[in-house]
Design a protein around this motif. Sequence first.
Motif, PDB file in Angstrom:
ATOM      1  N   ASN A  15       0.819  -1.213   0.000  1.00 47.72           N
ATOM      2  CA  ASN A  15       0.000   0.000   0.000  1.00 47.72           C
ATOM      3  C   ASN A  15       0.856   1.269   0.000  1.00 47.72           C
ATOM      4  N   LYS A  19       0.697   4.251  -2.576  1.00 46.46           N
ATOM      5  CA  LYS A  19       0.475   5.626  -2.131  1.00 46.46           C
ATOM      6  C   LYS A  19       1.489   6.576  -2.788  1.00 46.46           C
ATOM      7  N   THR A  22       0.696   7.076  -6.448  1.00 46.56           N
ATOM      8  CA  THR A  22      -0.444   7.965  -6.696  1.00 46.56           C
ATOM      9  C   THR A  22      -0.033   9.428  -6.561  1.00 46.56           C
ATOM     10  N   VAL A  23       0.712   9.718  -5.485  1.00 41.55           N
ATOM     11  CA  VAL A  23       1.089  11.108  -5.235  1.00 41.55           C
ATOM     12  C   VAL A  23       2.029  11.627  -6.326  1.00 41.55           C
ATOM     13  N   LYS A  26       0.475  12.598  -9.587  1.00 43.12           N
ATOM     14  CA  LYS A  26      -0.280  13.860  -9.606  1.00 43.12           C
ATOM     15  C   LYS A  26       0.638  15.053  -9.782  1.00 43.12           C
TER      16      LYS A  26
END
Lengths: 71, 620
Positions: A15, A19, A22-23, A26
Amino acid sequence: MINRTFQLETLTCPNCAAKIETVLKKMKGVKDVEVLFSSSRAKVSFEEDTTNQDEIKKTIESLGYDVLGVK
Amino acid sequence: MVKISKGQRLIISGLVILLSFVSGYLNFNPIVRDAFMIAAAFVAGYPIALNAFRAIKYGIVGIDALVTLAVIGALIIGEYWEGAAVTFLFMLGAYLESKTLEKTRSAIKSLLDLAPNTARVIRDDKEIEIPAEEVMIDEIVIIKPGEKIPVDGTIVEGSSYVNQSAITGESIPVSKTIDDTVFSGTVIESGYIKVRADRVGEDTTFSRILQMVEEAQDKKAKTQKFLEVFSRYYTPGIIILAVLVLIITQDIELALTLLVIACPGALVISTPVSIVAGIGNGARHGVLIKGGEVIEKLGTVKVLAFDKTGTLTVGRPKVTKLKAFHGQEEELLKLTAIAEAYSEHPLARAILEEAGKSFENLPSPEDSEIIAGHGLKAKVEGRTILVGNRRLMEISNIKIAQEVEEYISQEESSGQTVVITADMDRVLGVISIADDIRDGAVELIRRLKTKGIKKIVMLTGDNERAAAAIANKLGLDAYYAELLPEGKVEMLKKLQDSYGTTAMVGDGVNDAPALASADFGIAMGGAGSDVAMETADVVLMSAELNKLSYAIGLSRATVINMKQNIYFAIAVVMVLIAGVLLKLVFLSSGMLIHELSVLLVIINAIRLLGYGEKNNDTAK
């Protein structure tokens, strides 16, 4: 476009890898991210005029993960 | 802010919890007891909350956020012990998991430690020590007993016994002398050698193996991808369930407990840990498996297709007989050798080697043209010479006389490969060449059959009779002879269609297309061959056949290990949900079960590091 591999501290859960991925995705200027759980590495390709290695490193660290080295 | 390590934080919060119990036991004011518990929750909960906060800034609600929410909730409703226990267990779990995870990765790490650090080179007539990666190509490197060879190179002076286990997984030292190739990372056991550096730094076989192993550990298995998708829905699903439970039952504790178990930790970690351990085990034994998907597939192989030359046979063909139909045997050998002078074909090399015994400094052909799969056409001393197989004679309209045909058939039936030499009018003679079957090949085929491989076949460009002779000796199920490289690819497709997953086993030298087109390719003796290492899915670093059954056995064991982990993790998830809904499991016990299950999954994967094939050594 630059490709860099960030060696992170040992990731202990898939996870965490998700995480970070994902960050980073962006972030402006970041085109492609792959965070590898087993080798605890983040492979990032980014546009050098929009962002840079230090900014990416800071972002990873702001999530609470140490960056041990960049290649 | 004072920085304290995770370990210290864990001890402090544990001690504070203990203090709380002691004060409770000594019948202190309950406020003291509760204050200690709250303090413990804060000590252990601080980094969790911090992580949660950091992620939320980026719009991510992770497991940290859920645990934080659950703890805050627990403190509000007065469940101080639950709050402290959940944070403590969460931290303890994370700490133990990182320690045990390191263990699953240790096999790969230990490979890194084998990398050579320094090299002794001769510069300006002086022996100096420099970092291994600074050696330049063609430089002369000196290696003494007990030292690691820092480059891939060729011995130019001396001879020695070399332990190549870093590359091949085989610890029995190999004798090496002038003109032999040595690999970076291998160790000189005795003797003293000077080596000319052919490849240095990141280009050495050892570095490339390392890079491939590191990449392999993160290539996800299909199951893993599926589980990741599952967990993406599982976590939000549980959160919604928690909200619904809260609205319907008004039971805050129940809802909070659901939050704690919302992370399917054991499930998402179940496959990567097995794969890392499996790949690490393989790498230490000279078996490079390129990723989780390959492991999954290797366990389900139905057909193994072997290349003949260099795989089932030693790959060093030797001339066994010369037969001239016109002129002298010696003249036949000389003519053929000149025609073949530029050829890289193994058969050509055998002929050149044989000719080298009788002749010195043979001239070069005036012209030569390779006719792929058939042989070649060359101009020698003004004559056009054809060297190749029957088909080359057919397409060139050279008649093969009855007498010659009989001789060829007889040679082929005894497992020989024949090379026909002709000028534009007639067959001049025939050279018989044979290649020894590898040690342990018969034993390997037998063992593979007991491992559930349905069909073991051989693909070869060689002639029908020679192929039949070898196939019989080895006890193969089938053989397909006289195949061109494209023919091998087509045959593999047919095998895949009729029997299922098919693996091609080759040495990667002249069968790269076949290796690439099979469901997956297994390259043998991969050390040193770039093409083989790149195209194959599994690389057996040494040329020993028993590594193949090791690779298959290891993959099976890894798949079984993965399945155990997955089934166990799914069971835990179901038990947890049921337990929470039936009110048998609460915050702290939910967290305890959760963390324990993750640890058990990792410990199960560590078992894989010890996998070994016991009869492997006795088979040799």
